[in-house]
Design a protein around this motif. Structure first.
Motif, PDB file in Angstrom:
ATOM      1  N   ALA A 176       4.569  -5.339 -17.425  1.00  0.00           N
ATOM      2  CA  ALA A 176       3.272  -4.675 -17.279  1.00  0.00           C
ATOM      3  C   ALA A 176       3.171  -4.018 -15.904  1.00  0.00           C
ATOM      4  O   ALA A 176       2.749  -2.865 -15.788  1.00  0.00           O
ATOM      5  CB  ALA A 176       2.148  -5.682 -17.475  1.00  0.00           C
ATOM      6  N   MET A 225       5.569  -2.963 -14.057  1.00  0.00           N
ATOM      7  CA  MET A 225       6.486  -1.815 -14.028  1.00  0.00           C
ATOM      8  C   MET A 225       5.883  -0.585 -14.682  1.00  0.00           C
ATOM      9  O   MET A 225       6.260   0.538 -14.389  1.00  0.00           O
ATOM     10  CB  MET A 225       7.752  -2.144 -14.822  1.00  0.00           C
ATOM     11  N   SER A 226       4.979  -0.835 -15.648  1.00  0.00           N
ATOM     12  CA  SER A 226       4.475   0.279 -16.450  1.00  0.00           C
ATOM     13  C   SER A 226       3.284   0.971 -15.810  1.00  0.00           C
ATOM     14  O   SER A 226       2.757   1.918 -16.364  1.00  0.00           O
ATOM     15  CB  SER A 226       4.073  -0.218 -17.838  1.00  0.00           C
ATOM     16  N   ILE A 227       2.843   0.459 -14.661  1.00  0.00           N
ATOM     17  CA  ILE A 227       1.688   1.064 -14.003  1.00  0.00           C
ATOM     18  C   ILE A 227       2.180   2.064 -12.964  1.00  0.00           C
ATOM     19  O   ILE A 227       3.111   1.779 -12.214  1.00  0.00           O
ATOM     20  CB  ILE A 227       0.819  -0.028 -13.345  1.00  0.00           C
ATOM     21  N   SER A 228       1.548   3.214 -12.949  1.00  0.00           N
ATOM     22  CA  SER A 228       1.955   4.259 -12.002  1.00  0.00           C
ATOM     23  C   SER A 228       1.711   3.807 -10.566  1.00  0.00           C
ATOM     24  O   SER A 228       0.719   3.144 -10.269  1.00  0.00           O
ATOM     25  CB  SER A 228       1.159   5.520 -12.291  1.00  0.00           C
ATOM     26  N   SER A 229       2.641   4.166  -9.672  1.00  0.00           N
ATOM     27  CA  SER A 229       2.481   3.777  -8.270  1.00  0.00           C
ATOM     28  C   SER A 229       1.227   4.405  -7.680  1.00  0.00           C
ATOM     29  O   SER A 229       0.622   3.847  -6.760  1.00  0.00           O
ATOM     30  CB  SER A 229       3.708   4.199  -7.470  1.00  0.00           C
ATOM     31  N   LEU A 230       0.822   5.562  -8.221  1.00  0.00           N
ATOM     32  CA  LEU A 230      -0.405   6.186  -7.733  1.00  0.00           C
ATOM     33  C   LEU A 230      -1.608   5.296  -8.004  1.00  0.00           C
ATOM     34  O   LEU A 230      -2.551   5.236  -7.226  1.00  0.00           O
ATOM     35  CB  LEU A 230      -0.613   7.544  -8.416  1.00  0.00           C
ATOM     36  N   PHE A 231      -1.556   4.574  -9.146  1.00  0.00           N
ATOM     37  CA  PHE A 231      -2.681   3.705  -9.488  1.00  0.00           C
ATOM     38  C   PHE A 231      -2.817   2.575  -8.486  1.00  0.00           C
ATOM     39  O   PHE A 231      -3.922   2.225  -8.082  1.00  0.00           O
ATOM     40  CB  PHE A 231      -2.491   3.140 -10.895  1.00  0.00           C
ATOM     41  N   ILE A 276      -4.385   4.158  -5.291  1.00  0.00           N
ATOM     42  CA  ILE A 276      -5.792   4.541  -5.432  1.00  0.00           C
ATOM     43  C   ILE A 276      -6.647   3.308  -5.697  1.00  0.00           C
ATOM     44  O   ILE A 276      -7.711   3.119  -5.100  1.00  0.00           O
ATOM     45  CB  ILE A 276      -5.943   5.584  -6.562  1.00  0.00           C
ATOM     46  N   PHE A 326      -9.489   1.706  -3.224  1.00  0.00           N
ATOM     47  CA  PHE A 326     -10.858   1.563  -3.708  1.00  0.00           C
ATOM     48  C   PHE A 326     -11.354   0.131  -3.531  1.00  0.00           C
ATOM     49  O   PHE A 326     -12.413  -0.115  -2.967  1.00  0.00           O
ATOM     50  CB  PHE A 326     -10.921   1.980  -5.176  1.00  0.00           C
ATOM     51  N   LYS A 364     -12.847   0.363   0.094  1.00  0.00           N
ATOM     52  CA  LYS A 364     -14.147   0.964  -0.182  1.00  0.00           C
ATOM     53  C   LYS A 364     -15.158  -0.071  -0.647  1.00  0.00           C
ATOM     54  O   LYS A 364     -16.321  -0.026  -0.273  1.00  0.00           O
ATOM     55  CB  LYS A 364     -13.981   2.052  -1.248  1.00  0.00           C
ATOM     56  N   LEU A 399       6.937   9.051   0.615  1.00  0.00           N
ATOM     57  CA  LEU A 399       6.190  10.307   0.518  1.00  0.00           C
ATOM     58  C   LEU A 399       4.728  10.064   0.199  1.00  0.00           C
ATOM     59  O   LEU A 399       3.839  10.465   0.948  1.00  0.00           O
ATOM     60  CB  LEU A 399       6.793  11.182  -0.579  1.00  0.00           C
ATOM     61  N   ILE A 400       4.459   9.385  -0.930  1.00  0.00           N
ATOM     62  CA  ILE A 400       3.063   9.342  -1.369  1.00  0.00           C
ATOM     63  C   ILE A 400       2.245   8.350  -0.556  1.00  0.00           C
ATOM     64  O   ILE A 400       1.118   8.653  -0.200  1.00  0.00           O
ATOM     65  CB  ILE A 400       2.932   9.052  -2.871  1.00  0.00           C
ATOM     66  N   SER A 410       1.108   9.853   2.729  1.00  0.00           N
ATOM     67  CA  SER A 410       0.102  10.906   2.685  1.00  0.00           C
ATOM     68  C   SER A 410      -1.234  10.350   2.217  1.00  0.00           C
ATOM     69  O   SER A 410      -2.282  10.823   2.646  1.00  0.00           O
ATOM     70  CB  SER A 410       0.564  12.069   1.821  1.00  0.00           C
ATOM     71  N   PHE A 411      -1.236   9.323   1.357  1.00  0.00           N
ATOM     72  CA  PHE A 411      -2.503   8.720   0.944  1.00  0.00           C
ATOM     73  C   PHE A 411      -3.169   7.991   2.110  1.00  0.00           C
ATOM     74  O   PHE A 411      -4.385   8.010   2.257  1.00  0.00           O
ATOM     75  CB  PHE A 411      -2.289   7.733  -0.202  1.00  0.00           C
TER      76      PHE A 411
END
Lengths: 325, 505
Positions: A153, A155-161, A164, A168, A172, A266-267, A270-271
């Motif tokens: 599970a 592994m299946s989640i995007s690194s962007l998630f 972000i 949050f 936040k 990279l990501i 920048s995030f």
């Protein structure tokens, strides 16, 4: 040993030349400097003078590989290939579009990159190996099964998630650490907590599962059966026998990325607004600064090749069966 | 003769059709050969694998519907003649089916199931005064007189009705399935039904059917609701997020499959050649892939995509519509990803070929004077195909995830292509808004998670079946493997009890 290292380094030279040729072809042959100038200055209503000026500022107004107009060695040195591609071997990357020296920027930005990448790497290694060992210890039970389910599970989640979502939740909603930014010295600590935690979590699924497979493969071998037959407790079998032997494949995967840690991520950078090489590259891509991208490609390959050499050396250190001849 | 539409076959469309033909031919070929069928039977025995496949089939169906492109005819009333003019807008079958979602565009953001916009607006009253309020949506919940009072009841009722319809369709499918199974095995339908429930069938139909009832009831509810509501809200320009999520599926599938299709020729040809001929051929090929793989993937992709952008800017004659341009960029992205990712598979194939060429049967073929080409195509290629297959299914999910990251970096698909990456990229700044707009991000991540998770589970099933040496899943772990354990009773496998403590590696 020294002999071997020198020979390995000599092998690296043709590969670096190959990388250099690939980037040269990509950046100067597939598209001519004129194309790039037109792209950057805007396709419509661009005057030939503007293109010439753009090329002259960047030194792209010379012949590609052979200059008819010059004399002697200058026939080869006053060319784009010599000045832009071959010069990279001397770490002369030229100037970025904003006029700054790329080599200087790279030196200044390596440390912030390393400040996230190194903790992520070390902490990750410890955490993943620990979890994989736990799963291997409880193999073929519910702990193992649900552990693998969790890994798949994750592994299946995007690194962007992860990024972000983490920003949050922790910054936040709970206001625990600043959402992004970077400070110097010890001040940087509070900015680094979140990216490091997120970095470790986002790599957890794939790595833990991979290490678990390695441990289980090792545990199926004869020497483990012998150790158990001697009556050794499972914990000693696991730590003294399995872990030590499993370190060989784990090291192969880990050592090769150590030099690449300098490049940062990279990501994540920048995030989180960290002024490292990763965000430098992203900015260059977005502003189409070809010189910076070219320099980063060369630097990346160089670090990767160093990683390969380090891997070979580390083999001999952990596995006395391997002789470097 | 006039037609209502003009078919358009984009580049990626034709490659997808080719891929479908290849897959169908492969299935046909496998069905005729028992030895090739055997590992696929093992895939069929995996409950998680089959459940994942069920989900994947739905994704693939949406992707294929979105692949049939055409340009609809528009009425040309200007000069009175009956000549048809085709719209410049390229639509797909999915666009037609989802026309209510596609055309009902609101003004700006609205939350899922909302009847009002997400932001206050100043509205002029008829008497000249002004008030600031949340205006009603043009389409979402427009049939309600008093949304505050009616919304919950209406949504619940419609969702229940849609889900009920889905369950009804599912019941029909269950009856059809058990009837056909009962007919095949020559037993009663009720007996088959109970066998399915107990999980005693060869293929774990119970797992498939549980997945199916979930999908069908969700789908039914979503369809029933999406006619009257924006079930996942709308984005900044008022587009329905559910529609965008559906459109993203094709992009994800194209990247995941066509990239492999692009890299296979390189990897197969070079890998087998290097392993088979050895000597200088091996040296050259090894040099090529070591060089390529020493460039960090993202950087090489970024460099290549940057150059592709320049090339496409300076060669506008390559495409005639916006869709064709976006499609060409998607194709280039697949090619670039393929070129940068073939090295891993190539290395594996080289190693396997090195092993195979020393086998007796290949030595024998040499002795009989069989040509190199024939040895490679008849003896080596079929014996490395399992590696290719495993690599293909394993790469898929990684590529879908990579697309999102690349689009964020700015080297992904064309901004006009709807993809998970462009959705996330557009939505990530909305997290900073007050009040926060979360639905677009969550929808993109949710759909992507479902696609990638099912692809991962299916890949694991394939991996376990074709390469039993590497066990990715625990074998004897409790419930999910109860069926398997029954099969491996001690009477059929006398050694099972003694080997209990030693896990199969």
């Amino acid at each position: 040993m020294l002999n071997y290292i020198i020979r390995r380094m000599l092998y690296a030279i043709p590969i670096l030349i190959g990388v250099n040729l690939i980037t040269f072809t990509l950046f100067f042959v597939v598209n001519t400097p004129d194309d790039m100038a037109r792209m950057q200055l805007g396709i419509k209503r661009v005057t030939p003078e503007a293109i010439e000026k753009w090329k002259h500022e960047r030194g792209y107004d010379k012949p590609l590989i052979f200059s008819e107009a010059e004399q002697g060695a200058a026939k080869f040195t006053h060319t784009i290939f010599f000045e832009k591609s071959a010069a990279m071997f001397a770490f002369d990357f030229g100037q970025a579009d904003d006029g700054r020296d790329i080599a200087y920027e790279i030196k200044a930005r390596m440390l912030p990159s390393l400040a996230i990448a190194l903790p992520v790497f070390l902490l990750g290694l410890v955490v993943y190996i620990t979890f994989a060992l736990v799963m291997a210890f409880f193999r073929a039970t519910y702990v193992d099964f649900w552990g693998v389910v969790l890994c798949v599970a994750l592994m299946s989640i995007s690194s962007l998630f992860y990024i972000i979502g983490g920003q949050f939740l922790i910054s936040k909603l709970w206001h625990l650490v600043p959402i992004s930014g970077y400070g110097s010295g010890l001040d940087a600590g509070k900015f680094l907590v979140l990216p490091v935690i997120i970095g470790v979590i986002s790599g957890a699924g794939a790595s833990t599962r991979w290490y678990r497979t390695i441990f289980l493969e090792e545990m199926g071998k004869d020497y483990v059966r012998t150790a158990r037959a001697k009556g050794l407790p499972e914990s000693i079998v696991l730590f003294r026998h399995v872990l030590r032997n499993a370190m060989i494949p784990i090291l192969t995967g880990a050592v090769v990325v150590i030099p690449l840690l300098f490049l940062g991520s990279l990501i994540a950078e920048s995030f989180f607004g960290i002024p490292g090489l990763g965000s430098y590259t992203i900015d260059a891509i977005n502003s189409q600064d070809f010189a910076v991208v070219r320099a980063m490609v060369f630097l990346g390959s160089l670090l990767y090749i160093i990683g390969l050499i380090l891997t070979d050396i580390s083999y001999t250190l952990v596995d006395p069966r391997i002789r470097l001849e | 003769m006039t037609m209502l539409f003009k078919p358009v076959i984009l580049w990626t469309d034709s490659l997808i059709y080719l891929l479908v033909i290849v897959v169908l031919a492969f299935v046909w070929h496998v069905r005729r050969n028992e030895h090739m069928l055997a590992p696929w039977r093992r895939v069929g025995h995996s409950a998680s694998g089959m459940a994942a496949l069920t989900v994947l089939v739905f994704f693939i169906a949406v992707g294929l519907l979105d692949t049939v492109h055409f340009r609809p005819a528009v009425e040309n009333n200007d000069n009175g003649n009956s000549e048809k003019v085709y719209s410049v807008e390229v639509l797909s079958l999915l666009d037609i089916i989802a026309a209510p979602l596609r055309t009902r565009v609101e003004k700006t953001y609205s939350a899922p199931f909302a009847a009002h916009l997400y932001a206050r607006e100043t509205i002029e009253l008829p008497d000249g005064g002004q008030i600031r309020e949340f205006p009603r949506l043009q389409f979402g919940g427009a049939h309600l007189q008093n949304p505050e009072a009616q919304l919950t009841a209406d949504v619940t009722w419609r969702a229940a009705a849609g889900a009920g319809l889905g369950v009804f369709v599912w019941c029909v499918l269950v009856i059809l399935l058990s009837a056909s199974l009962a007919h095949r095995d020559n037993v009663g339908v009720l007996y088959t039904l109970s066998a399915i429930r107990r999980g005693a069938t060869e293929i774990p139909w119970n797992a498939v059917l549980v997945t199916l009832v979930l999908i069908l009831s969700l789908l039914g509810a979503a369809l029933a609701l999406s006619v009257h509501y924006h079930i996942l809200g709308t984005d900044k320009v008022g587009q329905d997020v559910f529609y965008q999520s559906l459109k993203s599926i094709r992009t994800g599938l194209v990247i995941g499959t066509l990239t492999t299709l692009m890299m296979l020729p390189f990897a197969l040809l070079l890998g087998i050649m290097a392993g088979y001929f050895r000597g200088w051929v091996d040296d050259v090929i090894q040099y090529i892939y070591t060089t390529l793989s020493s460039i960090p993937g993202v950087l090489l992709i970024a460099a290549a995509v940057l150059m592709m952008q320049v090339y496409m800017e300076t060669h506008p004659e390559l495409f005639d519509t916006i869709a064709a341009r976006a499609d060409l960029r998607l194709l280039f992205l697949c090619i670039i990803l393929g070129v940068t990712s073939w090295t891993g598979l190539c290395r594996l194939l080289r190693g396997e070929t090195l092993k195979l060429r020393e086998m007796e049967y290949i030595q024998a073929a040499h002795a009989f004077g069989v040509s190199h080409w024939r040895i490679i195509s008849r003896h080596i290629l079929p014996n490395v195909m399992h590696i290719v297959l495993i690599a293909t299914v394993m790469d898929f999910s990684g590529l879908v995830l990579a697309e999102a990251v690349l689009s964020y970096v700015g080297v992904g698909v064309d901004p006009s292509t709807i993809s998970f990456g462009t959705m996330i990229n557009a939505a990530r700044l909305e997290m900073a808004r007050e009040p926060m707009v979360w639905w677009a991000l969550l929808s993109a991540f949710g759909f992507m998670f479902a696609l990638v998770l099912s692809a991962n589970l299916f890949a694991d099933a394939v991996q376990d079946a074709f390469n039993p040496r590497v066990r990715t899943w625990p074998v004897k772990a409790g419930k999910p493997y109860r069926r398997k354990r029954q099969e491996e009773d001690p009477e059929t496998k006398p050694n099972a009890a003694t080997a209990k403590d030693v896990i199969s590696p």
